[in-house]
Design an enzyme around this catalytic site. Structure first.
Site, PDB file in Angstrom:
ATOM      1  CG  ASN A 231      -1.706   1.306   1.330  1.00  0.00           C
ATOM      2  OD1 ASN A 231      -2.586   1.579   0.528  1.00  0.00           O
ATOM      3  ND2 ASN A 231      -1.356   2.116   2.313  1.00  0.00           N
TER       4      ASN A 231
ATOM      5  CE1 TYR B 104      -0.015   7.654  -6.856  1.00  0.00           C
ATOM      6  CE2 TYR B 104      -1.922   8.560  -8.001  1.00  0.00           C
ATOM      7  CZ  TYR B 104      -1.391   7.777  -6.996  1.00  0.00           C
ATOM      8  OH  TYR B 104      -2.217   7.105  -6.135  1.00  0.00           O
TER       9      TYR B 104
ATOM     10  CE  LYS C 181      -0.273   4.112  -6.963  1.00  0.00           C
ATOM     11  NZ  LYS C 181       0.032   3.142  -5.890  1.00  0.00           N
TER      12      LYS C 181
END
Length: 248
Positions: free
Chosen positions: A91, A156, A160
């Protein structure tokens, strides 16, 4: 008690979505080792959780997630202490909204190091343990921007998209070892990371959420609980969106 007797490692477990996942797993009978970036925040989180419920089995560690050897050592220490690792939740991560023309190579590399390489560093030694013990569950934190991209801060969403690729590929590779690999892709959720985004970006995204509200950390933690449990025993290679149907 969906996770009775299971041992879980949750990176980025001191606050936000990670903290909600830790609490949810503890509520359902798991023994949880939460990982954070600093000793003081890890100790504080563990202390608060034990005060919240003295029967919860929770401990903490703070390895440098960008150091492969440090991560491997931490994984082996968990195995030595608890005898197994049944669930790994990757996470920890960082967000970035810097416009391209203000980016530096160092900015981009830092994001990929923590959001992508660190997952690999944790997965490799953990998967070996899971294979030896007959199976396990790996869950990665992705993001809604892994599907739609975002209007600024290209590192970012790039990271992902990579998380999704790693998740789907490893699900196919590790299925033979009874290791399920999935990801949760949260939308706009009330965490510190979202709070760090420009207010205009938050408002613009929130206005497009069909359910009419940002998500709560617990909304996302429920998805992590499902994927870790036997209810999802035939679910692997999935990117589970928890975003209120937002598709910005």
């Amino acid at each position: 008690m969906l996770l009775e007797g299971k041992v879980a490692v949750v990176t980025g477990g001191t606050r936000g979505i990670g903290r909600a996942v830790v609490e949810k797993y503890l509520e359902h009978g798991a023994k949880v080792v939460l990982w954070g970036s600093r000793e003081e925040t890890v100790n504080k989180a563990v202390s608060e959780l034990k005060s919240q419920n003295s029967s919860w089995e929770v401990s903490g560690m703070y390895p440098d997630l960008t150091d492969a050897k440090a991560v491997e050592d931490a994984v082996l220490a968990v195995k030595e202490q608890y005898g197994s690792i049944d669930i790994l939740v990757n996470n920890a991560g960082i967000s970035h909204s810097t416009p391209l023309y203000n980016y530096t190579a160092e900015d981009f590399d830092k994001i990929l190091k923590l959001n992508v390489s660190a997952l690999f560093y944790a997965i490799l030694p953990t998967a070996k343990i899971m294979k030896e013990q007959g199976g396990g569950v790996i869950i990665n934190t992705s993001s809604m921007v892994s599907i739609s991209g975002q209007t600024s801060g290209v590192g970012y969403p790039t990271s992902k998209f990579a998380v999704n690729g790693m998740t789907i590929s490893l699900a196919r590779e590790l299925a033979k070892d009874n290791i399920r690999v999935n990801a949760v892709a949260p939308g706009v959720t009330k965490t510190d990371m979202v709070a760090a985004l420009p207010e205009a970006m938050i408002q613009a995204i929130s206005a497009t959420i069909p359910l009419g509200r940002p998500g709560e950390p617990e909304d996302v933690a429920n998805a992590f609980l499902y994927l870790a449990s036997e209810m999802a025993s035939y679910v692997t290679g999935e990117i589970l969106s928890v975003d209120g149907a937002c598709r910005v």
